[in-house]
Design an enzyme around this catalytic site. Structure first.
Site, short mmCIF file in Angstrom:
data_model
loop_
_atom_site.label_atom_id
_atom_site.label_comp_id
_atom_site.label_asym_id
_atom_site.label_seq_id
_atom_site.Cartn_x
_atom_site.Cartn_y
_atom_site.Cartn_z
N MET A 1 -14.86 20.62 -15.10
CA MET A 1 -14.59 20.37 -16.49
C MET A 1 -14.07 21.58 -17.21
O MET A 1 -13.49 21.49 -18.26
CB MET A 1 -15.85 19.88 -17.19
CG MET A 1 -16.89 20.93 -17.42
SD MET A 1 -18.45 20.27 -18.00
CE MET A 1 -18.96 19.39 -16.56
N ASP B 1 -21.68 18.43 -11.85
CA ASP B 1 -20.22 18.42 -11.94
C ASP B 1 -19.62 19.48 -11.03
O ASP B 1 -20.26 20.45 -10.67
CB ASP B 1 -19.79 18.69 -13.38
CG ASP B 1 -20.18 20.08 -13.82
OD1 ASP B 1 -21.38 20.42 -13.70
OD2 ASP B 1 -19.31 20.84 -14.27
N GLU B 2 -18.36 19.30 -10.71
CA GLU B 2 -17.55 20.30 -10.01
C GLU B 2 -18.26 20.91 -8.81
O GLU B 2 -18.15 22.11 -8.54
CB GLU B 2 -17.12 21.40 -11.00
CG GLU B 2 -16.18 20.86 -12.06
CD GLU B 2 -15.82 21.88 -13.12
OE1 GLU B 2 -14.74 21.73 -13.72
OE2 GLU B 2 -16.60 22.80 -13.37
N ALA B 3 -18.99 20.08 -8.06
CA ALA B 3 -19.65 20.55 -6.83
C ALA B 3 -18.63 20.49 -5.70
O ALA B 3 -18.81 19.78 -4.69
CB ALA B 3 -20.87 19.71 -6.54
#
Length: 527
Positions: free
Chosen positions: A1, A333-335
């Site tokens: 994000m 998120d964003e793993a």
């Protein structure tokens, strides 16, 4: 994000609206339209559900008292004392708080049968004999008091215009998020933001406490998280962290203003500060170097290690004990460094930990691609260019009963630049001028993907701090866009930009009187 996914050239090709910025506090451009002269009830922000000006008002003067009712109790007394404190400075009046409901003055009244106000709403009635604030709950009385503040002059004594307001929020969840991990902000600085938010009826503060660049909350069972992991931030500054007492104090301060704190420990990605603090959290047993850049997606907890789950159990357990609110946010998120199967397995266990500690899961909407636990809340941060398949996964989760918090990045991300000349901020989701932040409908935002308004728990405006390190920059990026967030969450609508911009302009002198730095948007006719 938060990754810089788009070049400026791409943004311009896509036709993102660009306006010209002015510096914080700068004068409006010559020739700008002057604001319309709005009556006091027309200036209110967020706009109330129903307001009617009628008859003579009540003159607030040296003899005015705040009456907390014969049976209001200690909590109503606290609401009255806080309202008196908020009014004394601007008015210069003593405004003593007294028990009992009879007599002239500002009267706070609890009525469990009050109609049309719900759990957080209120009724405000003003006439020559005084102002009566009525609500079913102390939270409603607090919100009524914030409306009363806007009906009085910015400075000096004044008259509350005669009339009546009946008001209640559209959405239960009206939030703002502050990232204190990329740049450290003190608890005292965040208290100031709480005051600024609460006066516009924002009722939730989401704190992003941990990330690759820093760990900002003391954890007794893992002390190096704060002591070592807290000693860095973007750009190589000294960082810092909050003690448990500082966190408790902030939570209590917010609660007095009817703002719930939702703490976030981001996982399984965004964890480099933890991996640098403890070698055992890494799959290879080697501690990572502390990180001060702004890239994302490179870090991951070791999903196959049982020690990882002992870690999250102890961390989330201590945080749950400190937090009286119902929610714990676990990121998700964003793993990008965690394989999909590992991600799903990890989130299964992390959600179980949250439930075992008596809290409800909140996670970024990527949890929809795994297995959201029953009742888990998803926070959607997509934007106009988010792939349809991703929106479809969110819609499927919503249809399965998972409430949504809407934080579209190209509408409500307060760290997005206003325009090309804005100095702080990023632009990967596009520029977000004041009108774009306001002029949309949360109830229908994901309707094309199959999400009904009934699935929307509320809205939240995140403020990420990769480029924001000072109070002035924080306020400049938040105001006046966070006012739009407040109205989107509270007011029933419909939206009318031409009318709204006049009400935003009317808030300018109030922001200045409170020493709040704000962006003088060129399409708002500031006085």
């Amino acid at each position: 994000m938060r990754v810089l996914r788009r070049t400026l050239g791409t943004l311009l090709v896509l036709g993102v609206a660009v306006s010209c910025a002015t510096s914080p506090g700068a004068d409006a451009r010559p020739g700008d339209e002057r604001p319309a002269v709005l009556a006091p009830y027309e200036q209110l922000l967020p706009a109330p559900a129903s307001a009617r000006a009628e008859g003579p008002g009540y003159a607030v003067g040296a003899g005015t008292v705040i009456r907390t009712g014969a049976s209001g109790g200690e909590e109503v007394r606290r609401v009255g004392e806080l309202l008196a404190q908020q009014l004394r400075g601007p008015s210069g009046l003593p405004l003593p708080v007294v028990d009992g409901a009879d007599g002239d003055g500002i009267r706070l009244r609890l009525d469990g049968a009050a109609e049309g106000v719900g759990a957080e709403g209120y009724r405000l009635e003003s006439g020559p004999g005084g102002v009566t604030l009525t609500a079913r709950t102390p939270a409603g009385l607090f919100h009524a008091g914030q409306t009363l503040r806007q009906l009085l002059p910015v400075a000096g004594p004044g008259t509350v215009p005669g009339g009546e307001i009946t008001d209640a929020p559209r959405f239960a969840y009206r939030g703002a998020m502050l990232d204190i991990a990329r740049h450290h902000f003190t608890a005292e600085q965040v208290k100031g933001y709480v005051d600024q938010l609460a006066q516009y009826k924002v009722n939730t503060l989401h704190l992003h406490l941990t990330d690759d660049q820093g760990w900002r909350i003391a954890i007794d069972s893992w002390p190096r998280l704060a002591e070592y992991g807290g000693g860095s931030e973007v750009g190589g500054g000294p960082g810092g962290y909050w003690t448990k007492d500082q966190y408790r104090d902030l939570v209590a301060y917010a609660a007095e203003r009817y703002v719930d704190v939702v703490p976030e420990i981001d996982m399984p990605g965004h964890v480099n500060a933890a991996l640098a603090s403890y070698a055992e959290l890494n799959c290879d047993g080697k501690a990572r170097e502390r990180y001060t850049g702004i890239k994302v997606g490179f870090s991951s907890l070791c999903v196959g290690k049982e020690r990882t789950y002992e870690f999250i159990d102890e961390v989330l357990g201590e945080l749950a004990e400190l937090t009286p609110g119902r929610y714990l946010h676990i990121g998700g998120d964003e793993a990008l460094s965690t394989p999909a199967a590992d991600y799903a397995a990890f989130m299964d266990r992390a959600q179980e930990v949250v439930g075992r500690h008596g809290k409800t899961v909140v996670a970024w909407h990527q949890l929809a691609t795994a297995r959201p636990a029953p009742g888990a809340v998803l926070q959607y941060w997509g934007h106009d260019r988010t792939p349809a398949a991703e929106k479809s996964a969110v819609a499927t989760a919503a249809k399965a009963g998972h409430p949504l918090i809407l934080s579209p990045a190209d509408r409500l991300y307060l760290d997005m630049k206003y325009d090309l000349t804005t100095k702080p901020g990023l632009a990967w989701a596009g520029f977000v001028p004041v009108r774009r932040a306001y002029d949309w409908n949360p109830g229908t935002y994901l309707a094309a993907a199959g999400v009904p308004e009934s699935a929307v728990l509320g809205v939240e405006a995140p403020l990420w701090t990769e480029t924001i390190a000072t109070r002035s920059d924080l306020e400049f990026m938040a105001f006046p866009r966070v006012l739009g967030l407040a109205e989107l969450g509270w007011s029933p609508g419909p939206r009318n930009w031409s009318e709204y911009r006049q009400r935003v302009a009317a808030q300018g002198p109030r922001l200045e009187a409170q020493d709040i730095t704000y962006y003088r948007a060129p399409d708002v006719p500031w006085p």
